[in-house]
Motif scaffolding. Structure first.
Motif, PDB file in Angstrom:
ATOM      1  N   ARG A  17      -0.384 -12.743   3.771  1.00  0.00           N
ATOM      2  CA  ARG A  17       0.779 -12.036   4.342  1.00  0.00           C
ATOM      3  C   ARG A  17       1.805 -11.722   3.262  1.00  0.00           C
ATOM      4  O   ARG A  17       2.400 -10.656   3.257  1.00  0.00           O
ATOM      5  CB  ARG A  17       1.416 -12.889   5.434  1.00  0.00           C
ATOM      6  CG  ARG A  17       0.690 -12.761   6.756  1.00  0.00           C
ATOM      7  CD  ARG A  17       1.370 -13.567   7.834  1.00  0.00           C
ATOM      8  NE  ARG A  17       0.764 -14.890   7.784  1.00  0.00           N
ATOM      9  CZ  ARG A  17       1.406 -16.034   7.835  1.00  0.00           C
ATOM     10  NH1 ARG A  17       2.696 -16.046   7.978  1.00  0.00           N
ATOM     11  NH2 ARG A  17       0.775 -17.184   7.763  1.00  0.00           N
ATOM     12  N   GLU A  18       2.001 -12.656   2.346  1.00  0.00           N
ATOM     13  CA  GLU A  18       2.961 -12.458   1.264  1.00  0.00           C
ATOM     14  C   GLU A  18       2.539 -11.297   0.367  1.00  0.00           C
ATOM     15  O   GLU A  18       3.346 -10.446   0.004  1.00  0.00           O
ATOM     16  CB  GLU A  18       3.062 -13.749   0.458  1.00  0.00           C
ATOM     17  CG  GLU A  18       4.374 -13.931  -0.237  1.00  0.00           C
ATOM     18  CD  GLU A  18       4.471 -15.312  -0.853  1.00  0.00           C
ATOM     19  OE1 GLU A  18       4.652 -15.363  -2.084  1.00  0.00           O
ATOM     20  OE2 GLU A  18       4.348 -16.306  -0.122  1.00  0.00           O
ATOM     21  N   ILE A  19       1.270 -11.266   0.023  1.00  0.00           N
ATOM     22  CA  ILE A  19       0.771 -10.181  -0.832  1.00  0.00           C
ATOM     23  C   ILE A  19       0.902  -8.836  -0.117  1.00  0.00           C
ATOM     24  O   ILE A  19       1.378  -7.862  -0.690  1.00  0.00           O
ATOM     25  CB  ILE A  19      -0.695 -10.430  -1.243  1.00  0.00           C
ATOM     26  CG1 ILE A  19      -0.743 -11.531  -2.291  1.00  0.00           C
ATOM     27  CG2 ILE A  19      -1.338  -9.164  -1.788  1.00  0.00           C
ATOM     28  CD1 ILE A  19      -2.130 -11.883  -2.746  1.00  0.00           C
ATOM     29  N   LEU A  20       0.485  -8.802   1.147  1.00  0.00           N
ATOM     30  CA  LEU A  20       0.560  -7.548   1.903  1.00  0.00           C
ATOM     31  C   LEU A  20       1.995  -7.056   2.045  1.00  0.00           C
ATOM     32  O   LEU A  20       2.250  -5.853   1.954  1.00  0.00           O
ATOM     33  CB  LEU A  20      -0.095  -7.705   3.272  1.00  0.00           C
ATOM     34  CG  LEU A  20      -1.616  -7.819   3.264  1.00  0.00           C
ATOM     35  CD1 LEU A  20      -2.128  -8.086   4.671  1.00  0.00           C
ATOM     36  CD2 LEU A  20      -2.251  -6.555   2.707  1.00  0.00           C
ATOM     37  N   SER A  21       2.935  -7.951   2.260  1.00  0.00           N
ATOM     38  CA  SER A  21       4.326  -7.513   2.410  1.00  0.00           C
ATOM     39  C   SER A  21       4.904  -7.000   1.094  1.00  0.00           C
ATOM     40  O   SER A  21       5.761  -6.132   1.090  1.00  0.00           O
ATOM     41  CB  SER A  21       5.189  -8.651   2.946  1.00  0.00           C
ATOM     42  OG  SER A  21       5.329  -9.665   1.982  1.00  0.00           O
ATOM     43  N   ARG A  22       4.401  -7.501  -0.032  1.00  0.00           N
ATOM     44  CA  ARG A  22       4.944  -7.079  -1.327  1.00  0.00           C
ATOM     45  C   ARG A  22       4.295  -5.819  -1.876  1.00  0.00           C
ATOM     46  O   ARG A  22       4.887  -5.146  -2.708  1.00  0.00           O
ATOM     47  CB  ARG A  22       4.799  -8.208  -2.345  1.00  0.00           C
ATOM     48  CG  ARG A  22       5.689  -9.380  -2.012  1.00  0.00           C
ATOM     49  CD  ARG A  22       5.634 -10.427  -3.054  1.00  0.00           C
ATOM     50  NE  ARG A  22       6.477 -11.551  -2.657  1.00  0.00           N
ATOM     51  CZ  ARG A  22       6.708 -12.580  -3.418  1.00  0.00           C
ATOM     52  NH1 ARG A  22       6.179 -12.649  -4.614  1.00  0.00           N
ATOM     53  NH2 ARG A  22       7.475 -13.557  -2.997  1.00  0.00           N
ATOM     54  N   VAL A  23       3.088  -5.491  -1.444  1.00  0.00           N
ATOM     55  CA  VAL A  23       2.405  -4.338  -2.029  1.00  0.00           C
ATOM     56  C   VAL A  23       2.412  -3.104  -1.122  1.00  0.00           C
ATOM     57  O   VAL A  23       1.877  -2.074  -1.506  1.00  0.00           O
ATOM     58  CB  VAL A  23       0.939  -4.672  -2.404  1.00  0.00           C
ATOM     59  CG1 VAL A  23       0.877  -5.783  -3.417  1.00  0.00           C
ATOM     60  CG2 VAL A  23       0.104  -4.989  -1.194  1.00  0.00           C
ATOM     61  N   GLN A  24       3.022  -3.192   0.043  1.00  0.00           N
ATOM     62  CA  GLN A  24       3.013  -2.059   0.968  1.00  0.00           C
ATOM     63  C   GLN A  24       3.544  -0.777   0.330  1.00  0.00           C
ATOM     64  O   GLN A  24       2.913   0.274   0.425  1.00  0.00           O
ATOM     65  CB  GLN A  24       3.844  -2.384   2.203  1.00  0.00           C
ATOM     66  CG  GLN A  24       3.218  -3.392   3.119  1.00  0.00           C
ATOM     67  CD  GLN A  24       4.130  -3.739   4.275  1.00  0.00           C
ATOM     68  OE1 GLN A  24       5.123  -3.065   4.509  1.00  0.00           O
ATOM     69  NE2 GLN A  24       3.790  -4.784   5.000  1.00  0.00           N
ATOM     70  N   THR A  25       4.704  -0.861  -0.300  1.00  0.00           N
ATOM     71  CA  THR A  25       5.295   0.342  -0.884  1.00  0.00           C
ATOM     72  C   THR A  25       4.445   0.887  -2.022  1.00  0.00           C
ATOM     73  O   THR A  25       4.355   2.097  -2.203  1.00  0.00           O
ATOM     74  CB  THR A  25       6.718   0.060  -1.390  1.00  0.00           C
ATOM     75  OG1 THR A  25       6.676  -1.035  -2.300  1.00  0.00           O
ATOM     76  CG2 THR A  25       7.650  -0.254  -0.244  1.00  0.00           C
ATOM     77  N   HIS A  26       3.790   0.007  -2.771  1.00  0.00           N
ATOM     78  CA  HIS A  26       2.946   0.455  -3.874  1.00  0.00           C
ATOM     79  C   HIS A  26       1.707   1.195  -3.346  1.00  0.00           C
ATOM     80  O   HIS A  26       1.292   2.206  -3.919  1.00  0.00           O
ATOM     81  CB  HIS A  26       2.515  -0.730  -4.746  1.00  0.00           C
ATOM     82  CG  HIS A  26       3.671  -1.467  -5.345  1.00  0.00           C
ATOM     83  ND1 HIS A  26       4.506  -0.906  -6.288  1.00  0.00           N
ATOM     84  CD2 HIS A  26       4.154  -2.711  -5.123  1.00  0.00           C
ATOM     85  CE1 HIS A  26       5.432  -1.766  -6.634  1.00  0.00           C
ATOM     86  NE2 HIS A  26       5.245  -2.873  -5.930  1.00  0.00           N
ATOM     87  N   VAL A  27       1.139   0.696  -2.268  1.00  0.00           N
ATOM     88  CA  VAL A  27      -0.027   1.357  -1.664  1.00  0.00           C
ATOM     89  C   VAL A  27       0.368   2.732  -1.132  1.00  0.00           C
ATOM     90  O   VAL A  27      -0.351   3.716  -1.355  1.00  0.00           O
ATOM     91  CB  VAL A  27      -0.637   0.475  -0.552  1.00  0.00           C
ATOM     92  CG1 VAL A  27      -1.689   1.238   0.238  1.00  0.00           C
ATOM     93  CG2 VAL A  27      -1.227  -0.793  -1.142  1.00  0.00           C
ATOM     94  N   VAL A  28       1.500   2.814  -0.465  1.00  0.00           N
ATOM     95  CA  VAL A  28       1.959   4.108   0.056  1.00  0.00           C
ATOM     96  C   VAL A  28       2.228   5.069  -1.103  1.00  0.00           C
ATOM     97  O   VAL A  28       1.810   6.227  -1.070  1.00  0.00           O
ATOM     98  CB  VAL A  28       3.218   3.935   0.933  1.00  0.00           C
ATOM     99  CG1 VAL A  28       3.843   5.272   1.269  1.00  0.00           C
ATOM    100  CG2 VAL A  28       2.876   3.179   2.207  1.00  0.00           C
ATOM    101  N   GLY A  29       2.908   4.594  -2.135  1.00  0.00           N
ATOM    102  CA  GLY A  29       3.201   5.453  -3.289  1.00  0.00           C
ATOM    103  C   GLY A  29       1.945   5.933  -3.978  1.00  0.00           C
ATOM    104  O   GLY A  29       1.827   7.105  -4.351  1.00  0.00           O
ATOM    105  N   ALA A  30       0.976   5.045  -4.164  1.00  0.00           N
ATOM    106  CA  ALA A  30      -0.291   5.428  -4.799  1.00  0.00           C
ATOM    107  C   ALA A  30      -1.038   6.434  -3.932  1.00  0.00           C
ATOM    108  O   ALA A  30      -1.622   7.402  -4.450  1.00  0.00           O
ATOM    109  CB  ALA A  30      -1.151   4.195  -5.047  1.00  0.00           C
ATOM    110  N   SER A  31      -1.026   6.256  -2.624  1.00  0.00           N
ATOM    111  CA  SER A  31      -1.700   7.194  -1.717  1.00  0.00           C
ATOM    112  C   SER A  31      -1.073   8.579  -1.786  1.00  0.00           C
ATOM    113  O   SER A  31      -1.783   9.596  -1.825  1.00  0.00           O
ATOM    114  CB  SER A  31      -1.646   6.683  -0.279  1.00  0.00           C
ATOM    115  OG  SER A  31      -2.255   5.429  -0.174  1.00  0.00           O
TER     116      SER A  31
END
Length: 195
Positions: A16-30
């Protein structure tokens, strides 16, 4: 990687910690991959159509970041005050607990947030404070309670200002132990001189 290297158990909240911290990076990369693909396919009209939603998404993200940093600045100001501050919601549960309140009442924030005031600081059960809080909420008037004696590891005398708000109560705590002791000594000396 650290728990794996040290051969420790992996905490269940890790994912959960990893997912909450990388959400914006995944959206930006997409978004970046999508834009690169539209440019590669020379789909200029689609690129123009996607620009407007991306602009709005950027504005929403910026507003979120600004609100988050403003909350951090507000907390820094609250924690810098000598007065302890706590906020209770309309049900009496603690929603904000400053560093000064932590120090004055000898109750860590983790133990206070989400609990009733008398549940977090048991020493307040036998004081007039719960009654005054209820009166302040019902009459919507500011109340000040002087000489609240809290018997903790270090007994203290506090002055508490109870300020009703639309969603509950804000309380300002001031440690007046030294002033109360000085007043008691002065009163004793006055009594001795009167004799």
């Amino acid at each position: 990687a650290e728990p794996l290297v040290r051969k420790q158990a992996i905490n269940s909240s890790w994912w959960r910690e990893i997912l909450s911290r990388v959400q914006t990076h995944v959206v930006g990369a997409s978004v970046a991959v999508g834009c690169a693909e539209l440019i590669d396919q020379r789909a200029w009209e689609l690129l123009l159509v996607t620009t407007v939603p991306m602009f709005f998404a950027y504005r929403i993200y910026k507003a979120h970041v600004d609100a988050f940093s403003e909350e951090g600045r507000r907390r820094d100001v609250v924690d810098a005050l000598d007065h302890g501050i706590c906020v209770l919601d309309e049900d009496g549960h603690i929603t904000l607990w400053s560093d000064a309140a932590e120090r004055i009442l000898e109750c860590p924030r983790e133990r206070a947030i989400g609990k009733l005031l008398t549940g977090a600081v048991r020493a307040l059960e036998k004081t007039e404070l719960p009654r005054v809080i209820a009166e302040a909420q019902s009459t919507q008037t500011v109340r000040v309670v002087r000489d609240v004696t809290v018997r903790t590891d270090n007994p203290r005398t506090l002055e508490v200002k109870v300020i009703p708000t639309s969603g509950g109560v804000t309380m300002l705590w001031q440690d007046v132990t030294l002033r109360a002791q000085a007043e008691r000594v002065l009163k004793r000396n006055e009594e001795r001189l009167a004799l």
